[in-house]
Design a protein around this motif. Structure first.
Motif, mmCIF file in Angstrom:
data_model
loop_
_atom_site.group_PDB
_atom_site.id
_atom_site.type_symbol
_atom_site.label_atom_id
_atom_site.label_comp_id
_atom_site.label_asym_id
_atom_site.label_seq_id
_atom_site.Cartn_x
_atom_site.Cartn_y
_atom_site.Cartn_z
ATOM 1 N N ARG A 13 0.824 -1.213 0.000
ATOM 2 C CA ARG A 13 0.000 0.000 0.000
ATOM 3 C C ARG A 13 0.856 1.259 0.000
ATOM 4 O O ARG A 13 0.434 2.311 0.480
ATOM 5 C CB ARG A 13 -0.949 -0.006 1.202
ATOM 6 C CG ARG A 13 -2.032 -1.074 1.110
ATOM 7 C CD ARG A 13 -2.937 -1.064 2.328
ATOM 8 N NE ARG A 13 -3.644 0.189 2.471
ATOM 9 C CZ ARG A 13 -4.766 0.509 1.829
ATOM 10 N NH1 ARG A 13 -5.294 -0.358 0.978
ATOM 11 N NH2 ARG A 13 -5.351 1.658 2.022
ATOM 12 N N TYR A 14 2.047 1.146 -0.549
ATOM 13 C CA TYR A 14 2.961 2.286 -0.683
ATOM 14 C C TYR A 14 2.369 3.211 -1.752
ATOM 15 O O TYR A 14 2.498 2.986 -2.945
ATOM 16 C CB TYR A 14 4.332 1.759 -1.099
ATOM 17 C CG TYR A 14 5.439 2.782 -1.162
ATOM 18 C CD1 TYR A 14 5.280 4.094 -0.716
ATOM 19 C CD2 TYR A 14 6.683 2.426 -1.681
ATOM 20 C CE1 TYR A 14 6.307 5.011 -0.779
ATOM 21 C CE2 TYR A 14 7.726 3.334 -1.760
ATOM 22 C CZ TYR A 14 7.532 4.613 -1.310
ATOM 23 O OH TYR A 14 8.556 5.517 -1.385
ATOM 24 N N VAL A 15 1.688 4.253 -1.307
ATOM 25 C CA VAL A 15 0.890 5.084 -2.213
ATOM 26 C C VAL A 15 1.752 5.753 -3.286
ATOM 27 O O VAL A 15 1.339 5.862 -4.439
ATOM 28 C CB VAL A 15 0.101 6.142 -1.417
ATOM 29 C CG1 VAL A 15 -0.798 6.943 -2.357
ATOM 30 C CG2 VAL A 15 -0.750 5.480 -0.346
ATOM 31 N N LEU A 38 2.248 3.288 -5.942
ATOM 32 C CA LEU A 38 1.009 3.094 -6.713
ATOM 33 C C LEU A 38 0.792 4.254 -7.679
ATOM 34 O O LEU A 38 0.381 4.062 -8.828
ATOM 35 C CB LEU A 38 -0.176 2.979 -5.752
ATOM 36 C CG LEU A 38 -0.203 1.754 -4.830
ATOM 37 C CD1 LEU A 38 -1.345 1.874 -3.831
ATOM 38 C CD2 LEU A 38 -0.338 0.476 -5.649
ATOM 39 N N ALA A 95 -6.771 3.188 -7.514
ATOM 40 C CA ALA A 95 -6.184 2.538 -6.336
ATOM 41 C C ALA A 95 -5.555 3.580 -5.415
ATOM 42 O O ALA A 95 -5.653 3.479 -4.189
ATOM 43 C CB ALA A 95 -5.143 1.507 -6.773
ATOM 44 N N HIS A 147 -8.322 5.339 -3.627
ATOM 45 C CA HIS A 147 -8.876 4.488 -2.566
ATOM 46 C C HIS A 147 -7.977 4.509 -1.339
ATOM 47 O O HIS A 147 -8.463 4.474 -0.196
ATOM 48 C CB HIS A 147 -9.021 3.053 -3.077
ATOM 49 C CG HIS A 147 -9.590 2.101 -2.066
ATOM 50 N ND1 HIS A 147 -10.911 2.119 -1.685
ATOM 51 C CD2 HIS A 147 -9.003 1.103 -1.353
ATOM 52 C CE1 HIS A 147 -11.117 1.192 -0.780
ATOM 53 N NE2 HIS A 147 -9.983 0.548 -0.558
ATOM 54 N N ALA A 148 -6.666 4.596 -1.561
ATOM 55 C CA ALA A 148 -5.712 4.590 -0.436
ATOM 56 C C ALA A 148 -5.578 5.958 0.219
ATOM 57 O O ALA A 148 -5.392 6.056 1.442
ATOM 58 C CB ALA A 148 -4.343 4.102 -0.919
#
Length: 359
Positions: free
Chosen positions: A39-41, A44, A66, A69-70
């Motif tokens: 989940r390393y934005v 992403l 994604a 969403h994060a």
């Protein structure tokens, strides 16, 4: 601590590879960062930028979704969603304009039906009457099916024959060839474009050159997030434009006037701050008509309403724009927000460049 440092370094390497247009290597290093922290934005988001650079619009949209969403507050994520959707819209429009064309119907074995005059398959060519491989050839016309490579011509026809389709005729003739010839046909490279053939078509089975794209960034071959000062100055753009201009110059092998003009047109948009903003936000995209006949929202507002409905007032009967002063105030706030976001992007890119220099 050590894993986080490693993930940050992996991502920095991935960014360098992407900006060098080495997408495979960029993906490998980005995957290493995401393996450590799924989940390393930032990773992403970088994935979304890479997909935009590769012109993979649907995948880019999913990547930015994604990120949203994060972290809904990720800097400029709304603008990147707008950009990705605009790129997809342009892709679909280009695809729709080619549907039904002769080139779009070419197959692995068949090129097209070539019509001739005088009810003679060897008669004078009538290219305006050519049809695609999947189109039914009526029984009262003359001509032949042009197939790939050593399959050659088939279905040589006068004006009295049963209707047929060239895709079937080329397949039938291909089946009569010996195994060695069949293998040779399937391994043959796409034929070179003829002088009267559109280089941006798919008639030969070849992938059109990148200058045929409607994406200005792809045409110039420059990263989608290249840095630009407010005055429109960018050393990256200058270098990329000079390189592309030399590659497609009419005096160069493989160059042409059309390609040279297309690259110049793309640069004209990207070098101008306002034109680039309008292009990125999809202002060239036609607004859809509403049920009452009025024009729908601009592309940017349409996408923002989809992902950020909380930014807009409830309008049960559409937006009547009844309060002009309120509308102008809202537009002023949006312009100021765009300016602040542009400044933030510029500062972020400068910090990244400085960090890479230090590394």
């Amino acid at each position: 601590g050590n894993q986080w440092t490693a993930a940050v370094l992996y991502l920095e390497v991935a960014i360098c590879y992407r900006r060098a247009r080495s997408f495979r290597e960029a993906e490998e290093w980005r995957a290493l960062a995401l393996k450590l922290f799924p989940r390393y934005v930032a990773a992403l988001f970088e994935q979304g930028l890479a997909l935009v650079d590769e012109n993979r619009c649907d995948d880019a949209i999913r990547a930015f979704e994604a990120v949203l969403h994060a972290d809904r507050d990720w800097p400029s994520i709304d603008l990147w969603l707008v950009r990705a959707h605009a790129d997809r819209h342009r892709q679909e429009a280009a695809k729709t304009s080619r549907e039904g064309s002769i080139e779009a119907e070419a197959t692995q074995l068949c090129i097209a039906w070539r019509q001739t005059g005088g009810c003679d398959p060897d008669g004078a060519r009538e290219p305006k009457a050519d049809v695609g491989c999947h189109t039914n050839v009526p029984g009262d016309v003359s001509g032949y099916c042009e197939c790939k490579g050593k399959i050659g011509r088939t279905a040589m026809s006068g004006c009295r024959h049963e209707p047929f389709r060239c895709v079937q005729q080329c397949t039938v003739k291909f089946a009569t060839l010996d195994t060695e010839t069949q293998t040779e046909v399937l391994s043959e490279p796409p034929p070179a474009a003829t002088p009267d053939q559109d280089p941006c078509s798919t008639a030969t089975g070849a992938v059109p050159p990148d200058w045929c794209s409607l994406n200005h960034y792809v045409v110039i071959n420059i990263p989608c997030d290249f840095a630009m000062h407010e005055q429109g100055e960018s050393e990256d753009l200058k270098r990329a434009y000079k390189k592309r201009s030399l590659q497609v110059h009419p005096d160069k092998r493989g160059g042409s006037v059309r390609a040279f003009q297309r690259v110049a047109a793309a640069n004209e948009v990207l070098v101008d701050v306002e034109k680039r903003r309008a292009y990125d936000e999809g202002e060239d995209i036609e607004r859809e008509a509403q049920q009452d006949g009025s024009e729908g929202p601009y592309h940017r507002k349409k996408i923002e309403q989809k992902y950020f409905p909380e930014r807009f007032d409830f309008e049960p009967f559409g937006d009547p724009h009844s309060d002009r002063r309120e509308r102008e105030t809202r537009e002023h706030r949006q312009l100021e927000r765009r300016r602040q976001e542009a400044l933030a992007r510029g500062e972020h890119q400068q910090n990244q460049e400085q960090r890479r220099t230090e590394l």
